[in-house]
Motif scaffolding. Structure first.
Motif, mmCIF file in Angstrom:
data_model
loop_
_atom_site.group_PDB
_atom_site.id
_atom_site.type_symbol
_atom_site.label_atom_id
_atom_site.label_comp_id
_atom_site.label_asym_id
_atom_site.label_seq_id
_atom_site.Cartn_x
_atom_site.Cartn_y
_atom_site.Cartn_z
ATOM 1 N N GLN A 2 0.817 -1.223 0.000
ATOM 2 C CA GLN A 2 0.000 0.000 0.000
ATOM 3 C C GLN A 2 0.847 1.267 0.000
ATOM 4 N N SER B 57 -4.309 -4.508 -4.640
ATOM 5 C CA SER B 57 -4.681 -3.254 -5.302
ATOM 6 C C SER B 57 -4.642 -2.140 -4.261
ATOM 7 N N PRO B 58 -4.294 -0.911 -4.683
ATOM 8 C CA PRO B 58 -4.186 0.166 -3.701
ATOM 9 C C PRO B 58 -5.541 0.504 -3.072
ATOM 10 N N PRO C 64 -8.142 3.102 -1.721
ATOM 11 C CA PRO C 64 -8.328 4.504 -2.124
ATOM 12 C C PRO C 64 -7.558 5.459 -1.217
ATOM 13 N N ASN D 139 -4.192 5.630 -1.435
ATOM 14 C CA ASN D 139 -2.795 5.174 -1.450
ATOM 15 C C ASN D 139 -2.200 5.118 -2.853
ATOM 16 N N GLU D 140 -2.981 5.515 -3.868
ATOM 17 C CA GLU D 140 -2.546 5.336 -5.262
ATOM 18 C C GLU D 140 -1.222 6.056 -5.558
ATOM 19 N N LYS D 141 -1.066 7.290 -5.057
ATOM 20 C CA LYS D 141 0.158 8.055 -5.353
ATOM 21 C C LYS D 141 1.390 7.381 -4.772
ATOM 22 N N SER E 274 2.213 4.313 -6.831
ATOM 23 C CA SER E 274 2.778 4.695 -8.136
ATOM 24 C C SER E 274 4.238 5.112 -8.009
ATOM 25 N N GLY F 193 -1.096 -3.840 -10.628
ATOM 26 C CA GLY F 193 -2.463 -3.562 -11.094
ATOM 27 C C GLY F 193 -3.376 -4.709 -10.743
#
Length: 557
Positions: A301, A332-333, A335, A337-339, A342, A358
């Motif tokens: 994460q 999957s990240p 919500p 934690n996406e940045k 990446s 992904g």
């Protein structure tokens, strides 16, 4: 039959209009049962906060009525708050075997294991908690030993689903007990509380077994060392990684404290099977040929201090990601934690690794442990509740779950969209929502529980965004005369050597503010500090358009 004057009450102290810190409470007369006690992680606005837990002040006010804490499964958002809960309210805990093992880990860390009553529950058994007969049904999820709960109260049956999906080919071959769910539904369910995490996603979630096939395929094609990151608690996936490692003749190393702890507990209890000699220490990774090693690590994460993050920046002491290595993110990240995720993926590519990441069809390395829309409808159809409360989700998820319930025949007037603290009372078969109990968030910061509030967080925000300015003022104790020029020190505001003129102006302003202050103000030190702070604040905003934290510090000589 229900007792005269008694009513059934159901409410949440966490887990509604949010993801995390799940806690639900069921009360009939003098008996109160708490379901789950999770934690959640802070976002970037909660500077320095380690963990968020529930405000249990209502339970403390009624602690003589609390019969038990019943836990549905061992994920952090359902067990993470237990040590902090027990420090305030020590009640018996009921949980399944693996869940108890993970709870024991936490209690050992907090020195609470000896003083806690832990009770093992079996899905085929029922227990009496005051006037409420409590039974369980096995559910599928992304961790073993998950249960839903049926509470038989004098008003009727209340069902809490726990976290679930309908995996018809589970990795551990422990199938969700659809027959028992249907039997409960046949008896007549008064109220259903069902999780809403994936209420936005149509269809059915895929089986965890699909991920195992994809992991095995990726291992066959991989070059160099394999690093694979997943949730430490996803015991099914860890077993599938071990199976793929055995198939490709690789040894396994574990990185990350939570990964080591969870695998240790799961292996001890028989939920993970490691072939003899397969497990190696991190120090042995560099001794073996790269094609003979798999590293299972935490940090999927994007957590900055977790193993994967440190590997991606080459700051993990014992092991390095080298060109030609393969890195798999088997999750999957969440919500928000996406940045962070990446950034880690970018760093790994820069190190020359092959990165597989992904969810869903993007990589096939992750499937959700939470029911999609058709599975949520199936649960509703099996239970056929009179009343329904969607739980475990943000507001849009709850609303969509309500629509799903209406589509399978639940009367819209009997569906309650709640906030944490809203109470649904049921008496003589009639439900209403007219009252609230105290509910909120408590911040854990280091050893402090609840001592970080809005004022502290506001100050941290100012310090982080604007910096601080300390003004040291030396005054004569006898006549309040300035004994020397003020000394100004700044951190995180402007670089002192490049702002000498500004600091001279600040010091001159402090001198004039003190000289012009009324004698009464000079004698009241807090009033004098306030006057200095206001005048300097105004000057700095005029010159820099910034508002640092200003701390006047008076030394009396």
């Amino acid at each position: 039959m229900n007792d005269a004057g008694s009513k059934l009450s159901v409410f949440s102290l966490g887990g509604i209009n949010e993801i995390g810190k799940n806690m639900y409470v069921l009360q009939y007369g003098e008996d109160m049962i708490v379901i789950d006690c999770g934690s959640s992680f802070p976002d970037e606005n909660l500077l320095g906060v380690d963990l968020i837990i529930q405000d249990i002040s209502y339970l403390l006010e009624n602690q003589d009525k609390v019969r038990a804490l019943v836990v549905t499964h061992g994920h952090e958002d359902h067990i993470g708050g237990i040590p902090y809960f027990l420090k305030q309210l020590n009640v018996p805990i009921y949980a399944t075997r693996l869940t108890l093992g993970l709870i024991e880990l936490k209690l050992k860390e907090h020195g609470l294991l000896r003083g806690t009553e832990l009770n093992l529950i079996h899905p085929d058994e029922a227990i009496e908690l005051g006037s409420i007969r409590t039974s369980f049904f096995r559910a599928s999820h992304s961790i073993p030993d998950c249960v839903g709960i049926a509470f038989e109260t004098p008003e009727g049956i209340v069902v809490h689903t726990g976290d679930f999906k309908f995996d018809l080919t589970p990795v551990n071959e422990e199938y969700a007990d659809l027959h028992k769910m249907a039997d409960i539904g046949k008896k007549g369910v008064l109220l259903l509380l069902s999780e809403s995490t994936n209420a936005e996603r149509p269809g059915f979630t895929q089986s965890e077994r699909v991920v195992g096939d994809n992991i095995a395929d990726a291992f066959r094609k991989a070059t160099g060392k394999i690093f694979i990151s997943t949730f430490a608690s996803n015991v099914h996936r860890i077993q599938q990684i071990i199976d793929a490692a055995q198939m490709t003749n690789r040894h396994v190393a574990l990185l990350g404290r939570s990964m080591v702890n969870v695998v240790s507990v799961a292996e001890e209890l028989g939920y993970v099977h490691l072939p003899e000699g397969m497990l190696i220490d991190a120090q042995q990774v560099n001794v073996l040929e790269p094609e003979k090693v798999v590293i299972i690590c935490t940090g999927s994460q994007g957590e900055p201090m977790a193993a994967l993050s440190r590997l991606s920046t080459n700051t993990f002491r014992q092991v390095s990601v080298l060109p030609g290595d393969t890195v798999i993110l088997a999750s999957s990240p969440i919500p928000g934690n996406e940045k962070s995720v990446s950034r880690i993926v970018d760093n790994l590519f820069q190190l020359g690794a092959t990165v597989i990441y992904g969810s869903g069809s993007a990589s096939g390395m992750h499937v959700s442990g939470h029911a999609f829309q058709e599975e949520l409808k199936l649960m509703l159809t099996l239970m056929k509740p009179t009343y329904f409360i969607p739980i475990h989700g943000e507001y849009r998820m709850l609303q969509l779950h309500k629509k799903l319930a209406e589509s399978v025949g639940v009367d819209g007037k009997n569906i309650f969209i709640l906030n944490n603290g809203d109470v649904v009372d049921i008496q003589n078969g009639v439900a209403s929502q007219t009252r609230r109990v105290d509910a909120g968030s408590v911040f854990v910061d280091g050893l402090g529980i609840g001592d970080v509030g809005k004022v502290v967080l506001r100050d941290r925000k100012v310090l982080a965004e604007e910096g601080m300015l300390i003004i040291v003022i030396s005054l004569s104790k006898a006549d309040n005369r300035l004994l020397s020029a003020p000394d100004t020190i700044s951190r995180g505001f402007v670089y002192e050597r490049e702002a000498e003129d500004l600091y001279k102006e600040v010091n001159q302003l402090v001198v004039s503010t003190i000289k012009e202050a009324k004698p009464s103000t000079r004698y009241r030190r807090n009033d004098l500090k306030h006057a200095v702070r206001k005048s300097v604040e105004k000057l700095l905003y005029t010159r820099t358009k910034r508002r640092p934290m200003i701390i006047p510090f008076i030394i009396e000589i």
